[in-house]
Design an enzyme around this catalytic site. Structure first.
Site, PDB file in Angstrom:
ATOM      1  N   LYS A 189     -15.469  -7.393  -8.780  1.00 40.89           N
ATOM      2  CA  LYS A 189     -14.181  -7.195  -9.493  1.00 40.89           C
ATOM      3  C   LYS A 189     -14.370  -7.296 -11.010  1.00 40.89           C
ATOM      4  CE  LYS A 189     -12.077 -10.623  -7.342  1.00 40.89           C
ATOM      5  NZ  LYS A 189     -13.173 -11.124  -6.465  1.00 40.89           N
ATOM      6  N   ARG A 242      -3.375 -13.243  -5.060  1.00 44.76           N
ATOM      7  CA  ARG A 242      -4.320 -13.772  -4.071  1.00 44.76           C
ATOM      8  C   ARG A 242      -3.615 -14.317  -2.842  1.00 44.76           C
ATOM      9  NH1 ARG A 242      -9.018 -14.792  -7.425  1.00 44.76           N
ATOM     10  NH2 ARG A 242     -10.723 -15.579  -6.185  1.00 44.76           N
ATOM     11  N   ARG A 289     -26.190 -15.036  -9.031  1.00 44.83           N
ATOM     12  CA  ARG A 289     -25.452 -15.239 -10.278  1.00 44.83           C
ATOM     13  C   ARG A 289     -25.506 -16.694 -10.722  1.00 44.83           C
ATOM     14  NH1 ARG A 289     -19.173 -13.833 -10.432  1.00 44.83           N
ATOM     15  NH2 ARG A 289     -19.123 -15.803  -9.292  1.00 44.83           N
ATOM     16  N   ARG A 349     -22.218 -20.752 -12.888  1.00 46.68           N
ATOM     17  CA  ARG A 349     -20.823 -21.051 -12.536  1.00 46.68           C
ATOM     18  C   ARG A 349     -20.814 -22.116 -11.448  1.00 46.68           C
ATOM     19  NH1 ARG A 349     -16.624 -16.127 -11.409  1.00 46.68           N
ATOM     20  NH2 ARG A 349     -15.896 -17.455  -9.710  1.00 46.68           N
ATOM     21  N   ARG A 356     -14.890 -20.331  -0.368  1.00 49.32           N
ATOM     22  CA  ARG A 356     -14.185 -19.262  -1.106  1.00 49.32           C
ATOM     23  C   ARG A 356     -14.033 -18.026  -0.219  1.00 49.32           C
ATOM     24  NH1 ARG A 356     -18.015 -18.840  -6.043  1.00 49.32           N
ATOM     25  NH2 ARG A 356     -16.810 -16.991  -6.616  1.00 49.32           N
TER      26      ARG A 356
HETATM   27  P1  AP5 Z   1     -18.657  -9.958 -10.103  1.00 51.82           P
HETATM   28  O1  AP5 Z   1     -18.309  -8.666 -10.759  1.00 51.82           O
HETATM   29  O2  AP5 Z   1     -18.693 -11.178 -10.933  1.00 51.82           O
HETATM   30  O3  AP5 Z   1     -17.741 -10.185  -8.804  1.00 51.82           O
HETATM   31  P2  AP5 Z   1     -16.287 -10.777  -8.673  1.00 51.82           P
HETATM   32  O4  AP5 Z   1     -15.643 -10.050  -7.550  1.00 51.82           O
HETATM   33  O5  AP5 Z   1     -15.608 -10.790  -9.995  1.00 51.82           O
HETATM   34  O6  AP5 Z   1     -16.660 -12.252  -8.197  1.00 51.82           O
HETATM   35  P3  AP5 Z   1     -15.999 -13.644  -8.590  1.00 51.82           P
HETATM   36  O7  AP5 Z   1     -16.942 -14.687  -8.115  1.00 51.82           O
HETATM   37  O8  AP5 Z   1     -15.587 -13.680 -10.012  1.00 51.82           O
HETATM   38  O9  AP5 Z   1     -14.734 -13.588  -7.669  1.00 51.82           O
HETATM   39  P4  AP5 Z   1     -13.780 -14.726  -7.267  1.00 51.82           P
HETATM   40  O10 AP5 Z   1     -12.648 -13.973  -6.728  1.00 51.82           O
HETATM   41  O11 AP5 Z   1     -14.378 -15.733  -6.358  1.00 51.82           O
HETATM   42  O12 AP5 Z   1     -13.566 -15.545  -8.631  1.00 51.82           O
HETATM   43  P5  AP5 Z   1     -12.355 -15.708  -9.614  1.00 51.82           P
HETATM   44  O13 AP5 Z   1     -12.926 -15.943 -10.944  1.00 51.82           O
HETATM   45  O14 AP5 Z   1     -11.356 -14.631  -9.449  1.00 51.82           O
HETATM   46  O15 AP5 Z   1     -20.067  -9.734  -9.389  1.00 51.82           O
HETATM   47  C1  AP5 Z   1     -20.728 -10.806  -8.745  1.00 51.82           C
HETATM   48  C2  AP5 Z   1     -22.247 -10.658  -8.960  1.00 51.82           C
HETATM   49  O16 AP5 Z   1     -22.683  -9.475  -8.310  1.00 51.82           O
HETATM   50  C3  AP5 Z   1     -22.638 -10.531 -10.435  1.00 51.82           C
HETATM   51  O17 AP5 Z   1     -23.835 -11.209 -10.654  1.00 51.82           O
HETATM   52  C4  AP5 Z   1     -22.813  -9.014 -10.629  1.00 51.82           C
HETATM   53  O18 AP5 Z   1     -23.741  -8.704 -11.624  1.00 51.82           O
HETATM   54  C5  AP5 Z   1     -23.283  -8.564  -9.241  1.00 51.82           C
HETATM   55  N1  AP5 Z   1     -22.837  -7.204  -8.905  1.00 51.82           N
HETATM   56  C6  AP5 Z   1     -21.646  -6.624  -9.223  1.00 51.82           C
HETATM   57  N2  AP5 Z   1     -21.578  -5.370  -8.745  1.00 51.82           N
HETATM   58  C7  AP5 Z   1     -22.757  -5.149  -8.089  1.00 51.82           C
HETATM   59  C8  AP5 Z   1     -23.276  -4.030  -7.376  1.00 51.82           C
HETATM   60  N3  AP5 Z   1     -22.604  -2.886  -7.243  1.00 51.82           N
HETATM   61  N4  AP5 Z   1     -24.503  -4.159  -6.819  1.00 51.82           N
HETATM   62  C9  AP5 Z   1     -25.218  -5.318  -6.951  1.00 51.82           C
HETATM   63  N5  AP5 Z   1     -24.794  -6.408  -7.624  1.00 51.82           N
HETATM   64  C10 AP5 Z   1     -23.555  -6.326  -8.189  1.00 51.82           C
HETATM   65  O19 AP5 Z   1     -11.678 -17.056  -9.080  1.00 51.82           O
HETATM   66  C11 AP5 Z   1     -12.349 -18.299  -9.163  1.00 51.82           C
HETATM   67  C12 AP5 Z   1     -11.439 -19.394  -8.617  1.00 51.82           C
HETATM   68  O20 AP5 Z   1     -10.266 -19.513  -9.451  1.00 51.82           O
HETATM   69  C13 AP5 Z   1     -10.882 -19.187  -7.207  1.00 51.82           C
HETATM   70  O21 AP5 Z   1     -11.783 -19.644  -6.222  1.00 51.82           O
HETATM   71  C14 AP5 Z   1      -9.606 -20.028  -7.249  1.00 51.82           C
HETATM   72  O22 AP5 Z   1      -9.889 -21.399  -7.102  1.00 51.82           O
HETATM   73  C15 AP5 Z   1      -9.099 -19.804  -8.684  1.00 51.82           C
HETATM   74  N6  AP5 Z   1      -8.182 -18.671  -8.783  1.00 51.82           N
HETATM   75  C16 AP5 Z   1      -8.400 -17.505  -9.477  1.00 51.82           C
HETATM   76  N7  AP5 Z   1      -7.361 -16.679  -9.346  1.00 51.82           N
HETATM   77  C17 AP5 Z   1      -6.451 -17.320  -8.579  1.00 51.82           C
HETATM   78  C18 AP5 Z   1      -5.169 -16.938  -8.055  1.00 51.82           C
HETATM   79  N8  AP5 Z   1      -4.630 -15.742  -8.319  1.00 51.82           N
HETATM   80  N9  AP5 Z   1      -4.530 -17.836  -7.268  1.00 51.82           N
HETATM   81  C19 AP5 Z   1      -5.057 -19.045  -6.988  1.00 51.82           C
HETATM   82  N10 AP5 Z   1      -6.269 -19.454  -7.428  1.00 51.82           N
HETATM   83  C20 AP5 Z   1      -6.967 -18.591  -8.214  1.00 51.82           C
HETATM   84 MG    MG Z   2     -14.782 -12.289 -11.256  1.00 55.96          MG
END
Ligand code: AP5
Ligand code: MG
Length: 193
Positions: free
Chosen positions: A14, A89, A128, A134, A145
């Site tokens: 994402k 979410r 990552r 992280r 997660r």
């Molecule tokens: P990346 O692009 O970072 O993936 P991502 O989907 O953004 O992963 P996140 O870990 O950020 O998602 P998340 O939903 O758990 O975290 P968030 O910050 O939203 O890619 C991941 C890796 O893969 C990278 O190293 C990248 O280089 C690699 N990659 C990418 N594309 C690739 C490809 N095509 N091929 C190979 N490799 C690739 O949330 C974190 C926490 O915050 C949650 O757990 C929760 O506690 C809280 N939170 C956030 N939003 C909310 C909400 N709306 N409600 C409640 N709690 C929330």
């Molecule tokens: Mg992300």
């Protein structure tokens, strides 16, 4: 307004694809995870609340997230549209977002769901963790997660399928191939209000 909802499990890409989309379509990136991490690093009261949940891989409570999003949208009146990354979410958050956008005579134009298998998600996030450090990229927290995504977050897809706005994309391709597929769908909705 072009409001894009970028959806998918942890590690599906994402954040990676959001950067490309905002540049290509001149949109504003809105990542709830990024906002929380900034608040945590600045040790704000919101950051302290969020950290309690993020450290366990649990969701931050809906009311906290919803009021935070409303503030960001209100503070960016000149945005040509948003890429929502990591929000909504829960179905509750999706309903709140619809109401918020309706009040502004806007809507979500399209939902893009990045489909990536669990083994690949774990591999990417563990990789990552070595690069970015992280805290929630720890193997136990990653498992939770993904579980939370499957149980509480994935029902949001049905919410947008009912509105015929959801498109599922194969997220196990190169970053550029995934982006090309995303653009093919977004281009069809470029005149969305
Ligand atoms: P990346 O692009 O970072 O993936 P991502 O989907 O953004 O992963 P996140 O870990 O950020 O998602 P998340 O939903 O758990 O975290 P968030 O910050 O939203 O890619 C991941 C890796 O893969 C990278 O190293 C990248 O280089 C690699 N990659 C990418 N594309 C690739 C490809 N095509 N091929 C190979 N490799 C690739 O949330 C974190 C926490 O915050 C949650 O757990 C929760 O506690 C809280 N939170 C956030 N939003 C909310 C909400 N709306 N409600 C409640 N709690 C929330
Ligand atoms: Mg992300």
């Amino acid at each position: 307004m072009l409001n894009v909802l970028l959806f998918g499990p942890p590690g599906s890409g994402k954040g990676t694809q959001s950067k490309k989309i905002i540049q290509h379509y001149d949109l504003q990136h809105l990542s709830t995870g990024d906002i929380f991490r900034k608040e945590i690093s600045e040790q704000t009261p919101l950051g302290r609340v969020a950290q309690h949940y993020i450290d366990k891989g649990e969701l931050v409570p809906d009311d906290v997230v919803i009021s935070m999003i409303e503030e960001v949208i209100n503070n960016n009146p000149k945005a040509k549209g948003f890429v929502f990354d990591g929000f909504p979410r829960t179905v509750q958050q999706a309903k709140a977002l619809e109401q918020m956008l309706q009040r502004k005579k806007q809507s979500i134009c399209i939902m893009i769901v990045l489909k990536v298998e669990k083994e690949e998600l774990i591999k990417r996030l563990l990789n990552r963790s070595k690069i970015e450090g992280r805290k929630d990229d720890d193997s136990h927290i990653i498992q939770n997660r993904i579980k939370v995504y499957e149980e509480q977050t994935s029902p949001v897809i049905d919410f947008y399928i009912k509105e015929a706005k959801a498109f599922i994309i194969n997220g196990i391709q190169t970053e550029d191939e995934v982006f090309k597929d995303i653009c093919l769908h977004i281009d069809k909705f470029s005149k969305c209000k």
